[in-house]
Scaffold this motif. Structure first.
Motif, PDB file in Angstrom:
ATOM      1  N   ALA A 212       7.882  74.834  74.026  1.00 57.71           N
ATOM      2  CA  ALA A 212       6.811  74.951  75.021  1.00 57.71           C
ATOM      3  C   ALA A 212       5.437  74.876  74.354  1.00 57.71           C
ATOM      4  O   ALA A 212       4.511  74.245  74.871  1.00 57.71           O
ATOM      5  N   GLY A 213       5.306  75.515  73.191  1.00 54.12           N
ATOM      6  CA  GLY A 213       4.037  75.464  72.472  1.00 54.12           C
ATOM      7  C   GLY A 213       3.686  74.062  72.020  1.00 54.12           C
ATOM      8  O   GLY A 213       2.543  73.612  72.158  1.00 54.12           O
ATOM      9  N   LEU A 214       4.675  73.330  71.481  1.00 52.13           N
ATOM     10  CA  LEU A 214       4.429  71.957  71.039  1.00 52.13           C
ATOM     11  C   LEU A 214       4.131  71.037  72.218  1.00 52.13           C
ATOM     12  O   LEU A 214       3.337  70.096  72.093  1.00 52.13           O
TER      13      LEU A 214
ATOM     14  N   THR B   6       0.396  67.643  75.145  1.00 54.20           N
ATOM     15  CA  THR B   6      -0.324  67.396  76.393  1.00 54.20           C
ATOM     16  C   THR B   6      -1.830  67.387  76.171  1.00 54.20           C
ATOM     17  O   THR B   6      -2.552  66.536  76.716  1.00 54.20           O
ATOM     18  N   ALA B   7      -2.307  68.325  75.363  1.00 55.14           N
ATOM     19  CA  ALA B   7      -3.738  68.375  75.079  1.00 55.14           C
ATOM     20  C   ALA B   7      -4.199  67.097  74.399  1.00 55.14           C
ATOM     21  O   ALA B   7      -5.251  66.536  74.734  1.00 55.14           O
TER      22      ALA B   7
ATOM     23  N   MET C 154      -8.699  74.514  73.701  1.00 58.47           N
ATOM     24  CA  MET C 154      -8.126  75.770  74.189  1.00 58.47           C
ATOM     25  C   MET C 154      -6.612  75.634  74.392  1.00 58.47           C
ATOM     26  O   MET C 154      -5.846  76.550  74.075  1.00 58.47           O
ATOM     27  N   VAL C 155      -6.185  74.500  74.904  1.00 59.27           N
ATOM     28  CA  VAL C 155      -4.756  74.267  75.099  1.00 59.27           C
ATOM     29  C   VAL C 155      -4.040  74.206  73.747  1.00 59.27           C
ATOM     30  O   VAL C 155      -2.948  74.765  73.577  1.00 59.27           O
ATOM     31  N   ILE C 156      -4.634  73.518  72.782  1.00 61.60           N
ATOM     32  CA  ILE C 156      -4.029  73.431  71.444  1.00 61.60           C
ATOM     33  C   ILE C 156      -3.901  74.809  70.814  1.00 61.60           C
ATOM     34  O   ILE C 156      -2.871  75.149  70.215  1.00 61.60           O
ATOM     35  N   ALA C 157      -4.930  75.640  70.958  1.00 61.13           N
ATOM     36  CA  ALA C 157      -4.879  76.999  70.408  1.00 61.13           C
ATOM     37  C   ALA C 157      -3.760  77.803  71.054  1.00 61.13           C
ATOM     38  O   ALA C 157      -3.048  78.559  70.380  1.00 61.13           O
TER      39      ALA C 157
ATOM     40  N   LEU D 258       1.854  80.103  70.507  1.00 58.94           N
ATOM     41  CA  LEU D 258       3.233  80.215  70.978  1.00 58.94           C
ATOM     42  C   LEU D 258       4.209  79.715  69.924  1.00 58.94           C
ATOM     43  O   LEU D 258       5.260  80.324  69.696  1.00 58.94           O
ATOM     44  N   ALA D 259       3.893  78.613  69.257  1.00 56.33           N
ATOM     45  CA  ALA D 259       4.799  78.048  68.250  1.00 56.33           C
ATOM     46  C   ALA D 259       4.928  78.944  67.023  1.00 56.33           C
ATOM     47  O   ALA D 259       5.916  78.848  66.278  1.00 56.33           O
TER      48      ALA D 259
END
Length: 444
Positions: free
Chosen positions: A134-136, A141-142, A339-342, A347-348
């Motif tokens: 989910a994190g990746l 997506t970002a 922000m999405v990448i962070a 999560l990863a």
């Protein structure tokens, strides 16, 4: 613990945590905007949700989870439903019904105790794989949807790769000096709102003036149920695994000193909220390990953070729904993408604890010591997690990743099926443990 005593303890912790570091809690409350905003904007522009009702009911859900759990448990869109709704241009009724179907299933799993059974027997490396996957996915997506279309000076002065670089460097500095609790998400969000207001792409129109919430009732028909069913089926594994099981595991990992929300309570909170909001056209919501990781990364440490966010959403939904839509449509993708990448990175990061301080390695010695896995076991656990991640990324489907990881686990631990413990239960393979004599690893 009796409910009254529990709520009292949670309230004290919320208040004390907010008093000690209010900026950190506020910043953390905005950490999940990188997931919420793109989906919320797309569904709103698609005409698939009622914007004001979505803000009101997601706000109430945030407040309820903050008061009940005392942790920054997020309230997120149901992503699989959102993807189908956007692709197939669902009506408000179709989107809401899809969320209702998922909520009924989760409600039944919660009250029957099936969620606890799943949690007991699903291998933890598979759960870790779902979280990392989910994190990746967030990071990918970002990069593809938010940042790739940008240029160094386009589409405008307020949204380009120069601001992407600024947001990244600022994130790097905030991470390097994390002990100073710099409210990164708060600063970036305020900057994004300012840029959205000053953006040259459009002018302020009269229909964006504040207006009171005027809720409408949306009554679905048989056609809506038929259209929504495929989207709901695709969402059920994601909600069960990531929204409930993975969120519970991550909360134990991040807040080991606090009681983790039970699986049943996580299932019931999202179910009840959707039962109420669907008739008003609200966006289907769930929890999520990605949102929890993001809010934690940006400073949230208690339920006060999501209570604050809930109050903001509630006020916006009751009085300012139209201006909200106008602003979020223009929020710079350069800032939102970082922000999405962070959030995805946070999560990863749970992967690093798989073979050291994972819950299934815990020894019952004051709750702070862990069994050190042997070399062979570490390789097996890592490969199970890796296969789960590969299935999620390759097929963009959590259910495929889950099945691949479980099958890989069964094959690697097949010898355990024929052990005495394995023969006593057909589920014994999911509780296979390495039998090597290994020393304990002190978590502290």
């Amino acid at each position: 613990m009796p409910l009254k005593a529990h709520l009292s303890r949670v309230s004290r912790r919320n208040v004390q945590t907010f008093k000690v570091n209010p900026l950190s809690e506020i910043s953390g409350s905005l950490g999940d905007l990188g997931t919420l905003l793109p989906i919320f904007i797309a569904l709103a522009l698609n005409g698939s949700i009622a914007v004001s009702s979505t803000l009101v009911f997601t706000g109430l859900a945030n407040i309820a989870t903050g008061l009940l759990f005392g942790l920054p448990i997020p309230v997120q869109p149901m992503k699989a439903i959102a993807a189908v709704a956007i692709d197939q241009h669902f009506s408000i009724q179709e989107t809401a019904v899809a969320g209702l179907i998922v909520s009924v299933v989760i409600f039944l799993l919660s009250i029957s105790g099936t969620l606890d059974l799943l949690n007991q027997y699903i291998p933890l490396p598979v759960v870790r794989g779902i979280q990392v996957g989910a994190g990746l996915q967030l990071i990918i997506t970002a990069g593809t949807s938010l940042l790739k279309p940008l240029g160094w000076v386009r589409p405008s002065w307020a949204d380009n790769h120069l601001w992407t670089l600024f947001a990244f460097v600022f994130l790097l500095l905030c991470t390097a000096y994390s002990k100073r609790h710099i409210p990164y998400a708060l600063i970036i969000t305020l900057l994004g709102v300012l840029f959205a207001i000053l953006s040259p792409r459009d002018h302020y129109h009269s229909h964006t003036h504040p207006s009171l919430w005027n809720p409408q009732i949306y009554v679905p028909d048989l056609h809506d149920f038929k259209a929504a069913l495929p989207a709901a089926i695709g969402q059920i594994p994601l909600t069960t695994l990531n929204s409930i099981l993975a969120t519970s595991h991550l909360s134990k990992h991040l807040f080991s000193e606090e009681p983790a929300p039970s699986l049943a309570h996580l299932g019931l909170t999202l179910s009840v909220t959707n039962f109420i909001s669907f008739i008003f056209g609200g966006m289907p919501i769930c929890h999520g390990s990605g949102g929890l990781a993001a809010q934690y990364h940006f400073g949230a440490r208690s339920g006060a953070s999501v209570i604050f966010l809930g109050l903001v959403k509630l006020i916006l939904g009751l009085f300012f729904a139209n201006p909200v839509v106008w602003v979020v449509e223009r929020f710079p993708h350069s800032l939102l993408g970082i922000m999405v990448i962070a959030a995805g990175m946070e999560l990863a990061k749970v992967a690093e604890s798989l073979n050291t301080t994972a819950l299934d390695l815990e020894e019952n010695i004051d709750g702070n010591s862990f069994r050190m896995a042997g070399d062979e076991e570490r390789k097996k656990r890592f490969s199970v997690m890796l296969v789960t991640i590969a299935g999620i990324l390759a097929f963009k489907n959590d259910a495929v990743g889950f099945l691949a990881g479980v099958l890989w686990y069964i094959v690697l631990y097949w010898d355990k099926v024929w052990s005495n413990e394995g023969r006593r239960s057909w589920l014994g393979i999911f509780r296979a443990e390495n039998t090597e004599e290994t020393p304990l690893l002190d978590a502290q």
